[in-house]
Structure formats: C-alpha cells, structure tokens
Motif scaffolding. Structure first.
Motif, PDB file in Angstrom:
ATOM      1  N   SER A 185      25.397  50.646  12.172  1.00  0.00           N
ATOM      2  CA  SER A 185      25.151  49.437  12.947  1.00  0.00           C
ATOM      3  C   SER A 185      25.553  48.193  12.172  1.00  0.00           C
ATOM      4  O   SER A 185      26.017  47.218  12.757  1.00  0.00           O
ATOM      5  CB  SER A 185      23.670  49.348  13.327  1.00  0.00           C
ATOM      6  N   SER A 186      25.404  48.231  10.850  1.00  0.00           N
ATOM      7  CA  SER A 186      25.771  47.058  10.054  1.00  0.00           C
ATOM      8  C   SER A 186      27.283  46.835  10.075  1.00  0.00           C
ATOM      9  O   SER A 186      27.747  45.691  10.125  1.00  0.00           O
ATOM     10  CB  SER A 186      25.251  47.169   8.621  1.00  0.00           C
ATOM     11  N   GLU A 187      28.071  47.907  10.071  1.00  0.00           N
ATOM     12  CA  GLU A 187      29.528  47.757  10.194  1.00  0.00           C
ATOM     13  C   GLU A 187      29.890  47.181  11.560  1.00  0.00           C
ATOM     14  O   GLU A 187      30.760  46.318  11.670  1.00  0.00           O
ATOM     15  CB  GLU A 187      30.233  49.103  10.026  1.00  0.00           C
ATOM     16  N   ALA A 188      29.231  47.654  12.600  1.00  0.00           N
ATOM     17  CA  ALA A 188      29.487  47.149  13.950  1.00  0.00           C
ATOM     18  C   ALA A 188      29.102  45.675  14.049  1.00  0.00           C
ATOM     19  O   ALA A 188      29.827  44.871  14.640  1.00  0.00           O
ATOM     20  CB  ALA A 188      28.726  47.979  14.973  1.00  0.00           C
ATOM     21  N   ALA A 189      27.963  45.313  13.459  1.00  0.00           N
ATOM     22  CA  ALA A 189      27.531  43.915  13.472  1.00  0.00           C
ATOM     23  C   ALA A 189      28.540  43.035  12.751  1.00  0.00           C
ATOM     24  O   ALA A 189      28.878  41.942  13.229  1.00  0.00           O
ATOM     25  CB  ALA A 189      26.150  43.781  12.839  1.00  0.00           C
ATOM     26  N   ALA A 190      29.046  43.495  11.611  1.00  0.00           N
ATOM     27  CA  ALA A 190      30.041  42.719  10.865  1.00  0.00           C
ATOM     28  C   ALA A 190      31.304  42.517  11.699  1.00  0.00           C
ATOM     29  O   ALA A 190      31.898  41.436  11.690  1.00  0.00           O
ATOM     30  CB  ALA A 190      30.372  43.419   9.549  1.00  0.00           C
ATOM     31  N   ALA A 191      31.699  43.533  12.450  1.00  0.00           N
ATOM     32  CA  ALA A 191      32.883  43.417  13.306  1.00  0.00           C
ATOM     33  C   ALA A 191      32.651  42.382  14.407  1.00  0.00           C
ATOM     34  O   ALA A 191      33.547  41.595  14.727  1.00  0.00           O
ATOM     35  CB  ALA A 191      33.233  44.778  13.911  1.00  0.00           C
ATOM     36  N   ALA A 192      31.459  42.359  14.975  1.00  0.00           N
ATOM     37  CA  ALA A 192      31.155  41.385  16.027  1.00  0.00           C
ATOM     38  C   ALA A 192      31.100  39.971  15.447  1.00  0.00           C
ATOM     39  O   ALA A 192      31.664  39.037  16.017  1.00  0.00           O
ATOM     40  CB  ALA A 192      29.837  41.736  16.706  1.00  0.00           C
ATOM     41  N   ILE A 193      30.437  39.821  14.316  1.00  0.00           N
ATOM     42  CA  ILE A 193      30.334  38.508  13.677  1.00  0.00           C
ATOM     43  C   ILE A 193      31.718  37.988  13.297  1.00  0.00           C
ATOM     44  O   ILE A 193      32.017  36.803  13.445  1.00  0.00           O
ATOM     45  CB  ILE A 193      29.395  38.573  12.444  1.00  0.00           C
ATOM     46  N   GLY A 194      32.592  38.886  12.868  1.00  0.00           N
ATOM     47  CA  GLY A 194      33.948  38.511  12.484  1.00  0.00           C
ATOM     48  C   GLY A 194      34.889  38.320  13.661  1.00  0.00           C
ATOM     49  O   GLY A 194      36.051  37.960  13.486  1.00  0.00           O
ATOM     50  N   GLY A 195      34.416  38.572  14.880  1.00  0.00           N
ATOM     51  CA  GLY A 195      35.247  38.382  16.061  1.00  0.00           C
ATOM     52  C   GLY A 195      36.216  39.516  16.331  1.00  0.00           C
ATOM     53  O   GLY A 195      37.137  39.374  17.120  1.00  0.00           O
ATOM     54  N   HIS A 196      36.019  40.663  15.698  1.00  0.00           N
ATOM     55  CA  HIS A 196      36.917  41.807  15.885  1.00  0.00           C
ATOM     56  C   HIS A 196      36.580  42.629  17.125  1.00  0.00           C
ATOM     57  O   HIS A 196      37.426  43.363  17.633  1.00  0.00           O
ATOM     58  CB  HIS A 196      36.898  42.699  14.649  1.00  0.00           C
ATOM     59  N   VAL A 197      35.328  42.545  17.579  1.00  0.00           N
ATOM     60  CA  VAL A 197      34.897  43.202  18.811  1.00  0.00           C
ATOM     61  C   VAL A 197      34.070  42.203  19.612  1.00  0.00           C
ATOM     62  O   VAL A 197      33.513  41.252  19.064  1.00  0.00           O
ATOM     63  CB  VAL A 197      34.077  44.494  18.554  1.00  0.00           C
ATOM     64  N   ASP A 198      33.998  42.427  20.907  1.00  0.00           N
ATOM     65  CA  ASP A 198      33.260  41.517  21.778  1.00  0.00           C
ATOM     66  C   ASP A 198      31.802  41.902  21.970  1.00  0.00           C
ATOM     67  O   ASP A 198      30.983  41.072  22.334  1.00  0.00           O
ATOM     68  CB  ASP A 198      33.921  41.474  23.160  1.00  0.00           C
ATOM     69  N   LEU A 199      31.498  43.162  21.751  1.00  0.00           N
ATOM     70  CA  LEU A 199      30.200  43.678  22.120  1.00  0.00           C
ATOM     71  C   LEU A 199      29.799  44.795  21.164  1.00  0.00           C
ATOM     72  O   LEU A 199      30.628  45.619  20.798  1.00  0.00           O
ATOM     73  CB  LEU A 199      30.297  44.250  23.549  1.00  0.00           C
ATOM     74  N   VAL A 200      28.541  44.789  20.752  1.00  0.00           N
ATOM     75  CA  VAL A 200      27.989  45.865  19.921  1.00  0.00           C
ATOM     76  C   VAL A 200      26.824  46.466  20.677  1.00  0.00           C
ATOM     77  O   VAL A 200      25.958  45.745  21.177  1.00  0.00           O
ATOM     78  CB  VAL A 200      27.500  45.339  18.549  1.00  0.00           C
ATOM     79  N   VAL A 201      26.819  47.776  20.779  1.00  0.00           N
ATOM     80  CA  VAL A 201      25.719  48.482  21.434  1.00  0.00           C
ATOM     81  C   VAL A 201      25.086  49.380  20.387  1.00  0.00           C
ATOM     82  O   VAL A 201      25.737  50.262  19.839  1.00  0.00           O
ATOM     83  CB  VAL A 201      26.222  49.330  22.623  1.00  0.00           C
ATOM     84  N   THR A 202      23.821  49.134  20.118  1.00  0.00           N
ATOM     85  CA  THR A 202      23.099  49.933  19.133  1.00  0.00           C
ATOM     86  C   THR A 202      21.613  49.737  19.351  1.00  0.00           C
ATOM     87  O   THR A 202      21.196  48.996  20.235  1.00  0.00           O
ATOM     88  CB  THR A 202      23.512  49.542  17.696  1.00  0.00           C
ATOM     89  N   HIS A 203      20.837  50.383  18.540  1.00  0.00           N
ATOM     90  CA  HIS A 203      19.391  50.236  18.615  1.00  0.00           C
ATOM     91  C   HIS A 203      19.030  48.794  18.266  1.00  0.00           C
ATOM     92  O   HIS A 203      19.566  48.235  17.324  1.00  0.00           O
ATOM     93  CB  HIS A 203      18.725  51.216  17.647  1.00  0.00           C
TER      94      HIS A 203
END
Length: 161
Positions: A25-43
């Motif tokens: 989830s932390s990798e996904a969050a970093a991608a969202a914060i960096g603008g690499h993805v639009d949406l993160v779905v996790t717990h």
C-alpha cells in the motif's frame, strides 16, 4: 476488483482500465502522491497517515456503511449513487470431508473469539467490520463471492465463464 466493481456499476467500461499492481500500500500511495496513478484502492488504515497529512483524500469506501473515526466523512459508493459493496474476507478453512464434530468445535471457538471485547477493539483499530459466519452460512457466502468475483473478472476480460 473493488475499483472495477464500483467503476463498472457507475457505467465505466472497465476493460479500458489500466490497472497497476504494487507490492504494498505504501508503494501505491507513493505512486498516487507522485501523480503516476489516479486512484489507489487498498485497506483504509494503510493510507490513513497520508490522508492525515493531506497528501491523499479518501473518495469513497466500498463497505455497506460508513466507517467510524477519522474516516467517517468518506461516503460509501452507495451514498454516491453507485451500487457497489466489496470487502475482503478472512476465513479459516478445513480439509474436504472434515467430520461434523471438529467443525462444531472450531465454529464454537471462533464464535467466542468474534464476540470478545478484545476482538471488537482489534476490528475497530483497523477499520474492519465484524461479520462472523458459521459453517453453513460461510459456505453459502463463499459460493456467492466466487460467482461475483468470477463475473467481475469476466467483465474485465481476465476470466472465463
């Protein structure tokens, strides 16, 4: 799957989604914060620190009702007009052909654990809801879940009927 379910229910062609899988989830969050993805779905608990810091904003929860505590302001998909509820399942599974006596024993043990104050505190701490099911109800729920996920995977172009 939770995002695909909600987006599909909202009318999005989910076959056009570009899904990126992260190891945490932390990798996904970093991608969202960096603008690499639009949406993160996790717990939800996994992204709470980023939400507190204002770097991520909870958009919706896939639960049947709003969460409590810090995430109480995040609406459910249904409140947003999207008929979608998705949740993770935790289960204890025995081998095929298990006799009724051990099934009754373990069902009794886990029923007592699920009703304990300690377990209820643990659920609240991690934004989880309690949904203990006995043996027969769990078997029926697993069948429905398998059908629902199979249908969703088919709609994504990842599964067969």
């Amino acid at each position: 799957l939770a995002a695909a379910q909600a987006l599909g229910a909202a009318g999005v062609d989910i076959r056009r989604l570009r899904v990126v899988h992260y190891r945490s989830s932390s990798e996904a969050a970093a991608a969202a914060i960096g603008g690499h993805v639009d949406l993160v779905v996790t717990h939800p608990a996994a992204l709470l620190a980023q939400a507190r810091a204002g770097r991520l904003r909870p958009l919706a929860v896939s639960a049947p009702r709003r969460l409590e505590g810090e995430l109480a302001q995040a609406p459910t998909w249904r409140e947003l007009g999207v008929d979608a509820v998705f949740s993770n399942v935790r289960a204890v599974i025995g081998p095929r052909g298990l006799r009724p006596e051990p099934i009754r024993y373990w069902e009794s043990v886990f029923s007592r654990i699920a009703a304990s104050e300690e377990w209820q505190r643990e659920l609240a701490l991690h934004y989880r809801s309690e949904a203990f099911l006995g043996h027969e109800a769990a078997r029926a729920a697993w069948r429905r879940l398998r059908e629902d996920i199979s249908q969703l995977l088919f709609e994504l172009g990842l599964g067969r009927r």
